[in-house]
Design a protein around this motif. Sequence first.
Motif, short mmCIF file in Angstrom:
data_model
loop_
_atom_site.label_atom_id
_atom_site.label_comp_id
_atom_site.label_asym_id
_atom_site.label_seq_id
_atom_site.Cartn_x
_atom_site.Cartn_y
_atom_site.Cartn_z
N ARG A 29 0.80 -1.23 0.00
CA ARG A 29 0.00 0.00 0.00
C ARG A 29 0.83 1.27 0.00
N ARG A 70 -1.74 4.02 -0.94
CA ARG A 70 -2.83 3.68 -1.87
C ARG A 70 -4.13 3.59 -1.08
N ASP A 71 -5.24 3.95 -1.74
CA ASP A 71 -6.54 3.82 -1.08
C ASP A 71 -6.98 2.37 -0.99
N GLU A 72 -6.47 1.53 -1.90
CA GLU A 72 -6.91 0.13 -1.89
C GLU A 72 -6.49 -0.56 -0.60
N LYS A 117 -10.22 -3.31 -3.90
CA LYS A 117 -10.80 -2.02 -3.54
C LYS A 117 -11.21 -1.97 -2.06
#
Length: 423
Positions: A298, A323-325, A386
């Motif tokens: 991430r 990262r948003d994931e 996601k």
Amino acid sequence: MRVLLIGSGGREHALAWKINQSKQLEKLFIATGNGGTANLATNIDLDVTKHEQVIKFCQTEKINLIIIGPEVPLVAGITDDLQKAGFNVFGPTKAAAQLEGSKAFTKALCDEMNIPTAAYAKFDEEVFALEFAKTQQFPLVIKADGLAAGKGVTIASKFEDAEKAIKDCFSGIFGKAGAEVVIEEFLEGEELSIFAICDGKNYITLASAQDHKRAYDGDKGPNTGGMGAYSPAPLLDENLLKRIEHEIIAPTIKGMAKRGMPFSGVLFAGLMVKDSAPYLIEHNARFGDPECQVLMMRLKSDILDLLMASAKGDISNIKLDWRDEAALTVVLAAKGYPASYKKGSLIKIDQANNENIQIFHAGTILEGEKILANGGRVLNVTALGKNVEQAQKSAYEAILNIEWEDSFYRSDIGWRAIDKSKI
Ligand code: AMP
Ligand code: GLY
């Protein structure tokens, strides 16, 4: 930058993978690495218990930064010796690594700095420990003071279990680590880990991550080093993070500086959260394994900037992007782990690594082109998605492309996070 990374687990493969993405990297060596790191760095057979040998290697290879992965070399003082020889080292000194190396040390710091933790007493004689345990409520937690590779903690549900654990410690099954015993109150709640990169004075908390310590589904069975992990951990909201920073991380850094043993490197706080209040269970002085694997998936920022700034003693200009994931990793372990298991069986991986899937190796070696199992925790199948549920789905799909007869893995990594997201 010329870098030496010390360690050979999944944590080190994930670190090596991330370091390899840095534009600043000129050359990466790993001592001793594994079958996976062999593809992205030069594995070298250094004996890291011989600090002179490591110093000589770093001088010959003109190493600019040394990153220490596991706790054992830290507690043995490798950082001190390498720093004395003039090198930049990411990882705490021997004195500062006592935060992981001695539970009694950390408990005393908690007393001094008012850090919330379980009530405790420490003993260096069996009879007094037994007498004390007799007067306590159960469950009760018995801990060998020193490093015991994750095996030194017993949650005793009745006196007889506590008695056995105390006798085991004093009988020497953990060597010197069991010469002192900490007995503490059992804390109920939900576990959470927080990682903070420190430079002796400042800290930056990383994205949240949580592992599953028990060997089998439903968080049952014996404790292990960790059978999987995910990030982010939904338990952590902004308020809780503020409390953890304010009540646990900041006073730890301040208390260590006050003792003349400033902490630099990664502070890994294992916490119990009860009614939204955090309590410290233990500090570690390194990245978690397999938590590091999901954090590296991430992290968007250049990791060498971060680790070098910590090694040089000033992280105040560092900002981190994530990262948003979500990321999730499943550990494939050898049948029998955490007890005895076989080594040497053949593993076939028919799954390409890509931006969303990385198979980090832990206990593997290469024999020519062949990948052989060489440890208890062997592969870490890591996926981005996601959300935690999607990452879990991708990781389990990728596992289907791995052929290894001697393996087992948990089928429910991330369940708590996924249940929460459904509420
Ligand atoms: P430690 O090695 O201190 O992290 O302990 C290993 C595991 O034992 C922790 O991750 C917890 O699951 C459990 N544990 C340790 N101390 C306590 C405590 N005081 N109360 C409840 N569980 C604990
Ligand atoms: N996964 C827990 C640890 O690294 O100690």
